[in-house]
Enzyme design. Sequence first.
Site, PDB file in Angstrom:
ATOM      1  N   HIS A 210       0.827  -1.368  -0.316  1.00  0.00           N
ATOM      2  CA  HIS A 210      -0.082   0.174   0.172  1.00  0.00           C
ATOM      3  C   HIS A 210       0.952   0.908  -0.611  1.00  0.00           C
ATOM      4  O   HIS A 210       0.438   2.049  -1.076  1.00  0.00           O
ATOM      5  CB  HIS A 210      -0.824   0.165   1.348  1.00  0.00           C
ATOM      6  N   GLU A 211       1.477   1.659   0.945  1.00  0.00           N
ATOM      7  CA  GLU A 211       2.601   2.654   0.924  1.00  0.00           C
ATOM      8  C   GLU A 211       3.458   2.102   0.275  1.00  0.00           C
ATOM      9  O   GLU A 211       3.830   3.910  -0.647  1.00  0.00           O
ATOM     10  CB  GLU A 211       3.502   1.920   2.880  1.00  0.00           C
TER      11      GLU A 211
ATOM     12  N   HIS B 185       2.030   4.607  -3.030  1.00  0.00           N
ATOM     13  CA  HIS B 185       2.166   6.427  -2.536  1.00  0.00           C
ATOM     14  C   HIS B 185       3.627   6.728  -3.284  1.00  0.00           C
ATOM     15  O   HIS B 185       3.553   7.850  -4.244  1.00  0.00           O
ATOM     16  CB  HIS B 185       2.118   6.552  -1.168  1.00  0.00           C
TER      17      HIS B 185
ATOM     18  N   HIS C 158       3.986   6.458  -7.121  1.00  0.00           N
ATOM     19  CA  HIS C 158       2.692   8.059  -7.967  1.00  0.00           C
ATOM     20  C   HIS C 158       4.133   9.125  -7.251  1.00  0.00           C
ATOM     21  O   HIS C 158       3.582  10.393  -8.380  1.00  0.00           O
ATOM     22  CB  HIS C 158       2.084   7.471  -6.758  1.00  0.00           C
TER      23      HIS C 158
END
Length: 605
Positions: A388-389, A392, A395
């Site tokens: 999940h992290e 980020h 991105h």
Amino acid sequence: IGGLFNEPETGNGDVFSLCCALQGLFGVPELNCPEGFQEAQNRALQESEQLVQKACSTPPGPETVMIFDQLSDGLCRVADLADFVKIAHPDFAFREAAEEACRNIGTMVEKLNTDVELCQSLRRLLADEIVMRSLDPETRRVAELFMFDFEISGIHLDEEKRKKAVNLNVRILDLCNEFLSGTHLPNKIDKHVLPEHIRYNFTAEGNYLQVAGLHADCPDDLVREAAYKIFLYPNAEQLSRLEELLASRNSLAQLVGYDTFSHRALQGTMARNPGIRHVWKDILRNSMYNIDPGLYCPFFSLGACMEGLNSLFSQLLGISLYAEQTQRGEVWSEDVRKLDCHFTVRGGRLRENGEYQLPVVVLMLSLPRSTRGAPTLLSPGMMENLFHEMGHAMHSMLGRTRYQHVTGTRCPTDFAEVPSILMEYFANDYRVVNQFARHYKTGQPLPKNMVSRLCESKKVCAAADMQLQVFYAVLDQIYHGKHPLRKSTTEILKETQEKVYGLPYVPNTAWQLRFSHLVGYGAKYYSYLMSRAVASMVWKQCFAQDPFDRAMGERYRREMLAHGGGKEPILMVQGMLQKLPSVEDFVDALVSDLDQDFETFITDS
């Protein structure tokens, strides 16, 4: 930037960080001591004064937007770094200095957002139709976003009210810091109150035991019950902070012309209106499966998980991660790992000399220590959180915007979580997991029957988890809705929990006082549901058939990752899905994830 990333769970785990190659502490020479924050802050403030003068004297044109972005970049480079250091650095002096820098830079930002002369320089640009037509779409959007910041800060008010808005914003910053600190503080209890056989689960302090979390992964239900009741026991000071924070946010919103803080916060998002909370359907199913996370940990060593991410990114996006040696003073612990990749410490942007300012981003996770006989081993939940992290991070890493004001995760909150939640789908696909999940001793792959059981537990609990997210989102909207609140925050919690979530409220608990997302996600917690709906549509349409599809990976990079906040989120979603999704599509995407026939894990591949 803290609001864009999940807060690390309270625990005894190490901090695992990733950062770009720089010199000194995150490449800032002044930060070899706590006093360096004062020096970095002073330099940023001096440079900002010069840039303000330059902006006010520059004729309308693309240079105006570039100056505004330089101004934003100079302040954010100190504020974002300080925002991370104040919660992560082990040295109290560094944390204290970083918090002071955050407050001072934040105060300056609020003053700039109500600076009439500075705003006029931007108005002149936006009013010049000929010049505006000559600007590229990203530059036009960034100019409009800067004006949006002025407008929601009360630039249209008279001088006395603008000063009041600045003071309210500064007070809100202080309350946010105080509340956030309070969400993680442990509660103490006389050790004799608890049965002797469970006391070892908590930290002893004389005749007291410290309860620093919910111990949700503990297999002993008595430990979980004790932790829940003790950790969530109401704290009068924290309750007072929350009440003042909510009231101050409401006062600010009404001062600058909005009915509620929710109306102000949702401007510029995909949702746009607080009525979004009425869209989500209430669904609840009982849990039927239990798994022991400890059985999975040996297959998820940290090294194996990082190799899995590297392999996935290589096949999907054509990029690789390389470990680098940190220089002396660059980080504060040998537990920090540095990679050529990516908490935003510095945003990417195109510099004036034509070179690109590469982003610096940190991932912070609570992980168990390695031992003499075993490496750091992750539970399935930790592995999913790492993915999940890293979503980020990708991105931010792969964004190549001209302006740092819209780089990477500097975009509407309900879009910022899409790349991270999409990575959870990869983390829960057997074809991906099978590439890296190996027993750290034997090298044996994770057996398919274990994957199937994990899959079943996730699917059966998915409805309950979604119902919980709906509860959080609705509670957040009510807290930031019409004021004064008709009941206390605890009474609202009890009423909303029993109406929306379905499980009874536990007396003498105040979960909202541990709800750290009320700081960074105030009135925007629904973003997780909105982002999950988008991620679900992207996964099913683009990656479910082949999670390593390079063509789809390139489309994802081109349509969704590259633009940061430089393009309307819904247009990025449309570019990826090749259609404009409706509200019904969003809801259907969430509900379809609860379908027992939809295989998140493909065990027959």
